[in-house]
Write a protein that holds these residues in place. Sequence first.
Motif, PDB file in Angstrom:
ATOM      1  N   SER A 109     -28.669  -7.969   3.052  1.00 37.12           N
ATOM      2  CA  SER A 109     -26.728  -8.473   3.708  1.00 37.12           C
ATOM      3  C   SER A 109     -27.405  -9.632   4.766  1.00 37.12           C
ATOM      4  O   SER A 109     -26.142 -10.332   4.857  1.00 37.12           O
ATOM      5  N   GLY A 110     -28.368  -9.338   5.179  1.00 32.41           N
ATOM      6  CA  GLY A 110     -28.440 -10.655   5.981  1.00 32.41           C
ATOM      7  C   GLY A 110     -27.320 -10.953   7.209  1.00 32.41           C
ATOM      8  O   GLY A 110     -27.868 -11.986   8.379  1.00 32.41           O
ATOM      9  N   GLN A 111     -27.353  -9.808   7.891  1.00 28.47           N
ATOM     10  CA  GLN A 111     -26.231  -9.690   8.850  1.00 28.47           C
ATOM     11  C   GLN A 111     -27.286  -9.271  10.248  1.00 28.47           C
ATOM     12  O   GLN A 111     -28.084  -8.700  10.142  1.00 28.47           O
ATOM     13  N   TYR A 112     -26.548 -10.733  11.202  1.00 22.86           N
ATOM     14  CA  TYR A 112     -27.493 -10.508  12.066  1.00 22.86           C
ATOM     15  C   TYR A 112     -27.046 -10.723  13.783  1.00 22.86           C
ATOM     16  O   TYR A 112     -25.835 -11.820  13.248  1.00 22.86           O
ATOM     17  N   ALA A 113     -27.579 -10.781  14.651  1.00 22.20           N
ATOM     18  CA  ALA A 113     -26.847 -11.381  15.594  1.00 22.20           C
ATOM     19  C   ALA A 113     -28.341 -11.272  16.839  1.00 22.20           C
ATOM     20  O   ALA A 113     -28.948 -10.676  16.863  1.00 22.20           O
ATOM     21  N   ILE A 114     -27.878 -12.022  17.570  1.00 27.03           N
ATOM     22  CA  ILE A 114     -28.671 -12.084  19.486  1.00 27.03           C
ATOM     23  C   ILE A 114     -28.084 -11.982  20.150  1.00 27.03           C
ATOM     24  O   ILE A 114     -27.478 -12.480  20.592  1.00 27.03           O
ATOM     25  N   ALA A 115     -27.777 -10.366  20.357  1.00 21.57           N
ATOM     26  CA  ALA A 115     -26.849 -10.204  22.315  1.00 21.57           C
ATOM     27  C   ALA A 115     -28.084 -10.694  23.609  1.00 21.57           C
ATOM     28  O   ALA A 115     -29.542 -10.449  23.457  1.00 21.57           O
ATOM     29  N   HIS A 116     -27.231 -10.384  24.792  1.00 19.35           N
ATOM     30  CA  HIS A 116     -28.332 -10.651  25.930  1.00 19.35           C
ATOM     31  C   HIS A 116     -28.993  -9.486  25.609  1.00 19.35           C
ATOM     32  O   HIS A 116     -29.375  -8.335  25.220  1.00 19.35           O
ATOM     33  N   GLY A 117     -29.879  -9.684  25.870  1.00 16.12           N
ATOM     34  CA  GLY A 117     -31.238  -8.532  27.130  1.00 16.12           C
ATOM     35  C   GLY A 117     -32.154  -9.227  26.667  1.00 16.12           C
ATOM     36  O   GLY A 117     -32.921 -10.346  26.569  1.00 16.12           O
ATOM     37  N   GLY A 118     -33.332  -8.210  26.756  1.00 21.00           N
ATOM     38  CA  GLY A 118     -34.878  -8.129  26.309  1.00 21.00           C
ATOM     39  C   GLY A 118     -35.831  -8.520  27.802  1.00 21.00           C
ATOM     40  O   GLY A 118     -34.985  -8.302  28.828  1.00 21.00           O
ATOM     41  N   TYR A 119     -36.607  -8.547  27.686  1.00 20.34           N
ATOM     42  CA  TYR A 119     -37.631  -8.620  29.372  1.00 20.34           C
ATOM     43  C   TYR A 119     -38.870  -9.738  29.322  1.00 20.34           C
ATOM     44  O   TYR A 119     -38.967  -9.991  27.995  1.00 20.34           O
ATOM     45  N   GLU A 120     -38.968  -9.609  30.491  1.00 23.36           N
ATOM     46  CA  GLU A 120     -40.532 -10.577  30.174  1.00 23.36           C
ATOM     47  C   GLU A 120     -41.692  -9.832  29.715  1.00 23.36           C
ATOM     48  O   GLU A 120     -42.389  -8.567  29.779  1.00 23.36           O
TER      49      GLU A 120
END
Length: 516
Positions: A109-120
Amino acid sequence: MYKIGIDVGGTNTDAILLDRDSQLIYSVKSPTSLDIKSGIEQALQELLGGANIDKTKITHAMLGTTQCTNAIVERKKLAKVGVIRLGYPATASVLPYTAWPKDMIDTLSGQYAIAHGGYEYDGQLLSGLDKEEITKLLAEWHDQVESIAIVGVFSSIKNDQELQVRQWIQEVYGKDFPISCSSLIGSVGLIERENATILNAALCKVIDTTTQGFVQALQAEGISNVEVYLCQNDGTLMSIDYAKQFPILTIACGPTNSIRGASYLSQIQNTMVLDVGGTTSDIGVLQDGFPRESSVAVEVGDIRTNFRMPDIISVGLGGGSIVRVQNDNITVGPDSVGYRINEEALVFGGSTLTTTDIAVRLGLADVGDPQLVAHIDEAFAKDVQKEIAALLEQAIDKMKTSSEDVSLVLVGGGAVIVPEKIRGVSHIVKSEYGGVANAIGASIAQISGQYEQIYIYARESREDSLKDAQGKAVKQAVLAGAIEKSIELVEVEETPLAYHPENATRLKVKVVGHMV
């Protein structure tokens, strides 16, 4: 007490029965069917009919299968996946599905989203989560995705954000909705870990069908009160519930089963193993009784990943490999008659010259009708053997870590095609039951747990870090079906990260225990 081990290969489905002392009682080799399930049922019927035992005393059943591998390679039966990457805006320049084959993207389907979050890289917060952002995304994806992959930047250091998003998804989609967290699947490296997590999420329907089919096949034979396990690709087992969470861990379990079975049959803990099937030959290395793990990123279905995989080289050479002469040059494989060998090989009345025909002509195998290959020139047959030896010598050389000759344990149903002498090999070890080493490997395996994380020794001592990693590995083993009291530490791997100023180390721990 009896144990059943079944390994589904591309050509044959092997089934074996072990007693309480892990001694082989009976074994069968049945052609693999297109739908897999009927082939398992046929193998079970032959096994139980020939063994003539009390079915109520069967306590464990283990399955090694290529279903997940085939689904990725063939792009079939895969779930529609939604990808949530926690790393906005830092990772927006390289999108999910980068460098993926287009047909695979369309399938998932190729559905994706880049959401806030993550660490250094040092564990400091990159950006916080936004629940409203995730909730809105889930509303948009409703009825569009069948599984979700959550991938956090440097979640290999801290994975609390991935687990929080998983909880939010379960609140909206329900507890049973398939969710894959990258921190529990892949290693260091965002894109490769993301790819592995997407593939794991895509396999949820395949593993569900496979496990149900196996259980139903057992029940059809009157085997119901048993513990059922699936094989992992590190030579150990996992429960059905665990397999449903991590179906990607079944990929490459076939060669791994053969390596473990070879160790058991030969009673050798450190050696090289050659498993010759009907279509391919797999070469791996035993280290302390377990397959050597690959240290590099591995491609699965043309997709680069970094999850745990055995270090295996596959060669297009098997008992059904087709032999041809083109411009006075002999070629062997890589195409094969596969499971149709009983119909197409010359010794069985067919019209295709295979490596098995050559082995029969040279007196190395006693199958079919030798008179049907008596017309083959002996010198030609020996030249074909030289070509087979050359293919194996090249592959074995790639797996060696020194120039010294190695010992080789030979297993697999197609082992009869292997020459008696191979350059670079000091001696070849064979076993009477080598043809079903894969099924034996499936049935003797223990339960494992593995945990990998980056620890910063400047903030937490090495001893405390090791204790934490081992505790989490033990939890994984218990989830997979191990008895907690039987679990022991078998492997610790430490890799210092040179770029980190506070003595950061990638710590990988593996434990094994006995099945319930």
